[in-house]
Design a protein around this motif. Structure first.
Motif: not given
Length: 347
Positions: A130-153
């Motif tokens: 879905p196009l909406s995935y680009q706004v959320g899970i594949l967008g900046l929200s998703g990257l925030t979760a991914y980087a925050g957990f793996f790179e910062v935590c």
């Protein structure tokens, strides 16, 4: 050819709890053609991301406004820029062609006129998602979760992870990434329905309704009898204090957001600094713009997990430009479940 472009603005700076009356719908004529040699782009907006941090941009003053270009003050009467998905209508930029689908910073409107030299855009293909995935899970929200957990935590398998606002756009993904990595995960949310969703659909080991807990420190001690190794903080205030009190030695607190403090200046977290010192707790804030270098890894990993069903996209979509103010206000009242966005138009 030109269109009447409708867009949302703020009437005045917003220094408290946002209200519908703080916003207004405006119109302007927008030619759908560009001058020869122009490097500009005109796009039709499809989906717009709704994010809590925008309230800090609407304030008359906030220290966050000087942090990055995307956090700058929003001037009353002018367009509000936000992350979103759009379709190119006209382009003088050789990197983009008519009908390209793009994701990046557009506006709270039906169309966006994007100066070529200032575009933070990328083309994408839906890949059957879905196009909406680009706004959320594949967008900046998703990257925030991914980087925050793996790179910062920097987690270790088996560690105990606590996530606040766990049904929010970032929190729900942090919990899912943590479970896939092999951690024990507990989240908190503001309703029994959200708690059930965390446990039954998203795979959290446990979850609780913070509104039903008169003593947050005791609640966390109950859910983490052996202490917390990682706290992914999306709310600040009392929840941060309670988490620090229950942290293990060398625990990590990742400060992603402080939504409870955005609209209430009287709420300020005061974690025990004795605990911080003697337990050697690390508290680190971060912004997603710090981690664009891991975007390709995030995108491929998350897409693979979506295709195999290991990750679930949690979305909360309102329809129509007029719904933007109420969608935004709802963030501060706990109305959203998952990534909040507004569908402005069909492709």
């Amino acid at each position: 050819m030109e269109v009447t472009n409708r867009y949302i603005t703020i009437k005045t700076q917003v220094d408290g709890d946002p209200k519908v009356s703080d916003f207004e719908l405006k119109t302007s004529n927008l030619p759908l053609s560009l001058d020869p040699g122009s490097n500009d782009i005109i796009v039709k907006n499809l989906y717009v991301s709704i994010d809590p941090y925008q309230i800090n941009r609407m304030k008359s003053q906030s220290s966050s406004q000087k942090a990055t270009a995307t956090a700058g003050v929003i001037t009353p009467g002018e367009g509000i820029d936000a992350y979103g998905v759009a379709k190119v209508v006209a382009s003088g930029n050789p990197e983009f062609e008519k009908d390209d689908l793009i994701v990046g910073y557009i506006t709270w409107g039906e169309y966006s006129f994007l100066k070529g030299g200032n575009c933070v855009l990328r083309k994408f293909t839906p890949m059957g998602l879905p196009l909406s995935y680009q706004v959320g899970i594949l967008g900046l929200s998703g990257l925030t979760a991914y980087a925050g957990f793996f790179e910062v935590c920097k987690p270790k398998k088996g560690e105990k992870v606590f996530v606040s606002a766990a049904c929010g756009s970032v929190g729900n993904l942090v919990g899912q990434y943590a479970k896939l990595f092999g951690c024990y995960v507990v989240g908190c949310a503001g309703s029994k329905e959200k708690v059930a969703l965390l446990k039954e659909k998203l795979g959290f080991d446990d979850a609780f309704n913070y509104k039903e807990e008169p003593d947050l420190k005791s609640a966390l001690q109950r859910y983490f009898p052996d202490g917390i190794d990682i706290y992914f903080d999306n709310v600040g205030a009392e929840m941060l204090e309670a988490a620090v009190a229950n942290m293990n030695t060398f625990g990590r607190v990742v400060a992603c957001g402080v939504i409870s403090e955005y609209t209430d200046a009287t709420k300020r977290a005061a974690p025990s600094m004795i605990d911080v010192v003697y337990k050697r707790i690390k508290i680190q804030g971060f912004l997603v713009v710090d981690f664009m270098n891991v975007f390709s890894d995030f995108l491929s990993t998350t897409t693979d997990h979506l295709r195999t069903g290991k990750l679930h996209a949690l979305e909360d979509i309102s329809n129509g430009l007029e719904s933007l103010p109420s969608a935004f206000i709802g963030l501060f009242r706990g109305h959203n479940t998952g990534k909040k966005m507004v569908k402005v138009a069909d492709e």
